[in-house]
Design a protein around this motif. Structure first.
Motif, PDB file in Angstrom:
ATOM      1  N   SER A 168      32.347 -28.033  -5.704  1.00  0.00           N
ATOM      2  CA  SER A 168      33.010 -26.758  -5.432  1.00  0.00           C
ATOM      3  C   SER A 168      32.023 -25.637  -5.736  1.00  0.00           C
ATOM      4  O   SER A 168      31.009 -25.859  -6.403  1.00  0.00           O
ATOM      5  CB  SER A 168      34.248 -26.598  -6.309  1.00  0.00           C
ATOM      6  OG  SER A 168      33.859 -26.518  -7.677  1.00  0.00           O
ATOM      7  N   GLU A 169      32.322 -24.450  -5.274  1.00  0.00           N
ATOM      8  CA  GLU A 169      31.471 -23.291  -5.566  1.00  0.00           C
ATOM      9  C   GLU A 169      31.310 -23.085  -7.074  1.00  0.00           C
ATOM     10  O   GLU A 169      30.178 -22.943  -7.549  1.00  0.00           O
ATOM     11  CB  GLU A 169      32.031 -22.025  -4.904  1.00  0.00           C
ATOM     12  CG  GLU A 169      31.813 -21.953  -3.415  1.00  0.00           C
ATOM     13  CD  GLU A 169      30.420 -21.463  -3.035  1.00  0.00           C
ATOM     14  OE1 GLU A 169      29.654 -20.983  -3.900  1.00  0.00           O
ATOM     15  OE2 GLU A 169      30.093 -21.566  -1.843  1.00  0.00           O
ATOM     16  N   PRO A 170      32.409 -23.071  -7.857  1.00  0.00           N
ATOM     17  CA  PRO A 170      32.236 -22.864  -9.306  1.00  0.00           C
ATOM     18  C   PRO A 170      31.394 -23.964  -9.974  1.00  0.00           C
ATOM     19  O   PRO A 170      30.565 -23.678 -10.831  1.00  0.00           O
ATOM     20  CB  PRO A 170      33.668 -22.865  -9.849  1.00  0.00           C
ATOM     21  CG  PRO A 170      34.527 -22.531  -8.685  1.00  0.00           C
ATOM     22  CD  PRO A 170      33.828 -23.087  -7.479  1.00  0.00           C
ATOM     23  N   LYS A 171      31.606 -25.200  -9.565  1.00  0.00           N
ATOM     24  CA  LYS A 171      30.829 -26.298 -10.139  1.00  0.00           C
ATOM     25  C   LYS A 171      29.356 -26.157  -9.770  1.00  0.00           C
ATOM     26  O   LYS A 171      28.473 -26.329 -10.618  1.00  0.00           O
ATOM     27  CB  LYS A 171      31.384 -27.634  -9.641  1.00  0.00           C
ATOM     28  CG  LYS A 171      30.709 -28.840 -10.248  1.00  0.00           C
ATOM     29  CD  LYS A 171      31.394 -30.112  -9.777  1.00  0.00           C
ATOM     30  CE  LYS A 171      30.681 -31.343 -10.234  1.00  0.00           C
ATOM     31  NZ  LYS A 171      31.329 -32.574  -9.745  1.00  0.00           N
ATOM     32  N   LEU A 172      29.083 -25.809  -8.525  1.00  0.00           N
ATOM     33  CA  LEU A 172      27.701 -25.618  -8.095  1.00  0.00           C
ATOM     34  C   LEU A 172      27.046 -24.480  -8.871  1.00  0.00           C
ATOM     35  O   LEU A 172      25.894 -24.607  -9.307  1.00  0.00           O
ATOM     36  CB  LEU A 172      27.629 -25.347  -6.588  1.00  0.00           C
ATOM     37  CG  LEU A 172      26.234 -25.069  -6.022  1.00  0.00           C
ATOM     38  CD1 LEU A 172      25.287 -26.238  -6.290  1.00  0.00           C
ATOM     39  CD2 LEU A 172      26.332 -24.783  -4.530  1.00  0.00           C
TER      40      LEU A 172
END
Length: 173
Positions: free
Chosen positions: A91-95
Motif C-alpha cells: 500500500s502507499e503507507p507501507k511503501l
C-alpha cells in the motif's frame, strides 16, 4: 502478510527494530557461513544479495570489510513505486514506511562500484561494467583479483568452466 502489517507500518518502528535485533544476527551468521563455505570450495566469486546493505554499513571501512564490490540494482523512483505498488499486500503507507528507512537512490549510486539500472537495460553485466568508475578503479581491481586467480590456474578449459557472463566480465576488465 500479518507480520509485515504488524511491523512495517508507521507507528510500529519499535516492533520492527525488535524484529531486526532478532533476525539480523542470524542472517549475518548464515551469510558469513555461505561465503566461508564458498571460499573453502574454491569459488572464485561469491555474490550475496543484501537488502539495506548501504543503510546498515554507512561507514566505508565497515562496508569494505564485509564486501569487496557493491553492485547496486536500481531504477527511477517512479518505476520503483510502480513495481512496489503492484505487489500483493503493498500500500502507499507501507511503501512510504519502507522508503523512509532507505538511503536516497543518489546516495546509494554514489557509494556503489557498479550500478545496474533495471529501468533501461536487459543486459545487466555489460551495463554494470559500462557504469563502473573506470578501468583502473579500486572496484575493478578488487573484482579482478579472483578472476586473475581463476585465469592463472587453468588453460582455456578452465576459462570455459566460467559462466558466459563471467567470461564477458573477465574479458572487459
Amino acid at each position: 502478510a500479518a507480520l509485515s502489517a504488524a511491523v512495517a507500518t508507521a507507528g510500529r518502528e519499535a516492533s520492527l527494530q525488535r524484529l531486526e535485533e532478532i533476525v539480523h544476527p542470524l542472517v549475518t551468521e548464515e551469510r558469513a557461513g555461505f561465503v566461508r563455505r564458498a571460499g573453502e570450495e574454491g569459488e572464485w566469486l561469491v555474490v550475496v544479495d543484501v537488502p539495506l546493505l548501504l543503510e546498515t554499513l554507512r561507514d566505508e571501512a565497515a562496508l569494505r570489510a564485509e564486501v569487496d564490490v557493491v553492485l547496486l540494482v536500481s531504477c527511477s523512483a517512479a518505476e520503483q513505486r510502480r513495481r512496489c505498488l503492484a505487489r500483493p499486500g503493498m500500500s502507499e503507507p507501507k511503501l512510504e514506511t519502507i522508503l523512509a528507512r532507505q538511503l536516497p537512490d543518489a546516495d546509494k549510486r554514489a557509494r556503489a562500484d557498479f550500478v545496474v539500472d533495471t529501468g533501461r537495460t536487459s543486459s545487466c553485466a555489460s551495463h554494470a561494467l559500462r557504469l563502473g568508475k573506470g578501468k583502473g578503479s579500486p572496484a575493478r581491481q578488487r573484482l579482478a583479483r579472483p578472476l586473475e586467480r581463476r585465469r592463472g590456474d587453468a588453460s582455456a578449459a578452465g576459462a570455459e568452466r566460467l559462466p558466459r557472463d563471467c567470461r564477458e566480465i573477465a574479458e572487459r576488465l
